[in-house]
Design a protein around this motif. Structure first.
Motif, PDB file in Angstrom:
ATOM      1  N   ARG A  92      46.531  36.909  42.303  1.00 47.84           N
ATOM      2  CA  ARG A  92      45.778  37.719  43.259  1.00 47.84           C
ATOM      3  C   ARG A  92      45.839  39.214  42.967  1.00 47.84           C
ATOM      4  N   GLN A 116      40.715  31.588  40.972  1.00 47.54           N
ATOM      5  CA  GLN A 116      40.560  32.261  42.255  1.00 47.54           C
ATOM      6  C   GLN A 116      39.394  31.618  42.983  1.00 47.54           C
ATOM      7  N   ASN A 121      38.805  35.776  46.594  1.00 45.71           N
ATOM      8  CA  ASN A 121      38.139  36.978  46.092  1.00 45.71           C
ATOM      9  C   ASN A 121      37.690  37.877  47.233  1.00 45.71           C
ATOM     10  N   THR A 124      40.825  39.680  48.513  1.00 46.22           N
ATOM     11  CA  THR A 124      41.440  40.641  47.602  1.00 46.22           C
ATOM     12  C   THR A 124      40.473  41.723  47.154  1.00 46.22           C
ATOM     13  N   ARG A 126      38.183  41.338  44.857  1.00 46.19           N
ATOM     14  CA  ARG A 126      37.937  41.198  43.429  1.00 46.19           C
ATOM     15  C   ARG A 126      36.709  40.340  43.182  1.00 46.19           C
ATOM     16  N   THR A 127      36.138  40.454  42.006  1.00 47.79           N
ATOM     17  CA  THR A 127      34.973  39.668  41.619  1.00 47.79           C
ATOM     18  C   THR A 127      35.396  38.609  40.609  1.00 47.79           C
ATOM     19  N   PRO A 128      34.585  37.564  40.442  1.00 52.17           N
ATOM     20  CA  PRO A 128      34.902  36.575  39.400  1.00 52.17           C
ATOM     21  C   PRO A 128      35.073  37.208  38.024  1.00 52.17           C
ATOM     22  N   VAL A 131      38.503  38.886  37.765  1.00 49.01           N
ATOM     23  CA  VAL A 131      39.583  37.901  37.669  1.00 49.01           C
ATOM     24  C   VAL A 131      39.698  37.368  36.248  1.00 49.01           C
TER      25      VAL A 131
END
Length: 485
Positions: A92, A116, A121, A124, A126-128, A131
């Motif tokens: 993460r 993830q 996502n 957190t 975040r994007t694929p 990650v």
């Protein structure tokens, strides 16, 4: 060429790679912790470079440069892992892959370094793409050159798929839990008949009469036992999971269309349901998916007992042993897939049972346990900051636990005022504190994420060592059993 002493930067020795006359390495500024890709030789296709002496050019760790490096070094691309015993390492924070590499190296277990879910996502931020790139840079840093995978976890809607396909994921987990009818577990037979009659039979490419003819004609030989369906058992399985099977078919169709000829692993997850998946229900799901031409590499049933986040199995181990034996028997009859253990981190009592019954055909899925080990490092190095995080997590717990099946009680988490600094890391071994810290990760990262990442970057060797120690406990139980088989 030597890449030592480029502007005072430190190279990661394991990353240094010579390919077709060009040398690549990951280098770090020891003062700031910032990292760059150093290229000596052909740097065409990389962006934003600056000369660094010794004939090297430094490039930022951006998505275009990650893609350019993957094109040069093929082993940095995730690939399908197929039927190998495998383990997923959710991260993460985007900083855990070097520690994961240290743990999995030499075990014979195939790793998924990028894992993830859409939900994670969102929490957190975040994007694929972020990650998978973070995992790739971590694998490059640690010198990993064997196969690895990237899991787009718990995909629920067709629109969830495209960002993961575009980012280059190799493993896709479909979660049809929104289409599972949990009430069917206890409905009277008359209600079950109505529900089964209303299933999307055209989409399932069959009829209720054909279903009955396939399942009620004879018992099925599972090798170690015989499995017989009566009308009620069949109706209950179809009412509960028929809509889910139809949704898996839809999702598989969307995924096949987007992936084209590119191979991938496909997992079906039915673990996030209110009631356990019976052996009959597992057989029904596998038989129907096989009939529909769906190809899958792993399936995650909802086992008996409780697989709660961040702690060992809760329940009767003898009952789980029998349950795993039945699910494994169904898996062996159909062949071509593995049992998947979701919420699988820290389930030390489960691993030997699962590997023994499945003969190594197991996929382990972990996520938040790497985040918890990051908090352990925080507690060791900056106790005052960790105290603040624990108090914050206590305040967020009742809200954040809503989407999890956990049983931690706040009153059983010791107040930080009652603990010495030296006792704080031990909270990560205490059941209730561990779960409270686990499920509040999104809120904590919103508030303290930058500070946590900065601390881990400054003490990355310590974080790597803590992760290796933690995952050695997991993987030793898998690799020992696999070797024994």
């Amino acid at each position: 060429m030597s890449i030592d002493h480029l502007r005072g930067l430190e190279p990661y020795a394991a990353s240094v790679t010579e390919q077709s006359g060009t040398t690549y390495s990951l280098v770090r500024d020891p003062a700031s912790g910032q990292k760059w890709l150093a290229v000596q030789g052909d740097a065409n296709g990389f962006e934003g470079g600056q000369a660094a002496g010794e004939g090297a050019t430094l490039f930022p760790l951006t998505p275009p440069n990650a893609a350019a490096l993957r094109a040069r070094l093929p082993w940095l691309n995730p690939v399908p892992l197929e039927l190998r015993t495998s383990a997923g390492f959710g991260d993460r924070l985007g900083l855990a892959t070097p520690g994961h590499v240290q743990a999995v190296a030499g075990t014979g277990i195939a790793p998924i370094f990028a894992q993830q879910s859409v939900r994670e996502n969102a929490r957190t931020g975040r994007t694929p793409q972020e990650v998978i790139d973070d995992a790739m840079w971590g694998a490059f840093q640690a010198g990993w050159r064997e196969d690895w995978g990237a899991d787009a976890d718990h995909l629920k809607r067709p629109e969830d798929i495209a960002p993961f396909v575009q980012a280059g994921y190799s493993f896709f987990t479909v979660d049809p839990s929104d289409y599972v009818d949990n009430a069917a577990n206890a409905d009277p037979v008359a209600v079950l008949r109505e529900k089964v009659a209303a299933l999307p039979w055209a989409e399932l490419d069959t009829s209720e009469a054909d279903l009955r003819a396939r399942f009620l004609v004879r018992p099925f030989d599972l090798g170690t036992q015989s499995l017989a369906f009566d009308e009620e058992t069949l109706l209950r399985a179809a009412a509960k999971y028929g809509g889910a099977v139809a949704h898996v078919k839809r999702m598989a169709g969307h995924l096949n269309a987007q992936m084209g000829s590119k191979p991938f692993d496909f997992e079906v997850s039915i673990d996030e349901t209110d009631t356990p998946s019976t052996i009959h229900e597992h057989y029904y799901i596998a038989a129907e998916m096989r009939r529909l031409g769906i190809v899958w590499v792993s399936l995650a049933p909802r086992f008996v007992g409780r697989f709660e986040k961040g702690v060992d199995y809760i329940g009767d181990l003898a009952a789980l042993d029998a349950n795993l034996a039945g699910h494994a028997a169904v898996m062996h009859v159909f062949g071509g897939y593995k049992l998947s253990l979701h919420s699988g981190s820290d389930k030390f009592s489960v691993y030997p049972l699962a590997v023994r019954h499945a003969h190594g055909s197991v996929h382990l899925k972990t996520a938040g346990t790497s985040y918890l080990e990051a908090l352990r490092v925080w507690a060791e190095i900056d106790p005052a900051a960790f105290r603040e995080v624990l108090d914050f997590s206590r305040a967020r717990y009742e809200t954040d636990r809503a989407t999890y099946h956990v049983s931690a009680q706040l009153e059983r988490v010791p107040p930080t005022a009652d603990l010495s600094d030296g006792a704080l890391p031990g909270l990560l071994d205490q059941f209730d504190a561990r779960q409270v810290l686990h499920v509040t990760f999104g809120s904590v990262l919103d508030q303290y994420g930058d500070a946590l990442r900065a601390l881990l970057r400054a003490h990355e060797d310590r974080y790597d060592a803590v992760l290796k120690r933690h995952f050695d406990r997991h993987l030793d139980l898998f690799s020992t059993s696999v070797t024994a088989d």
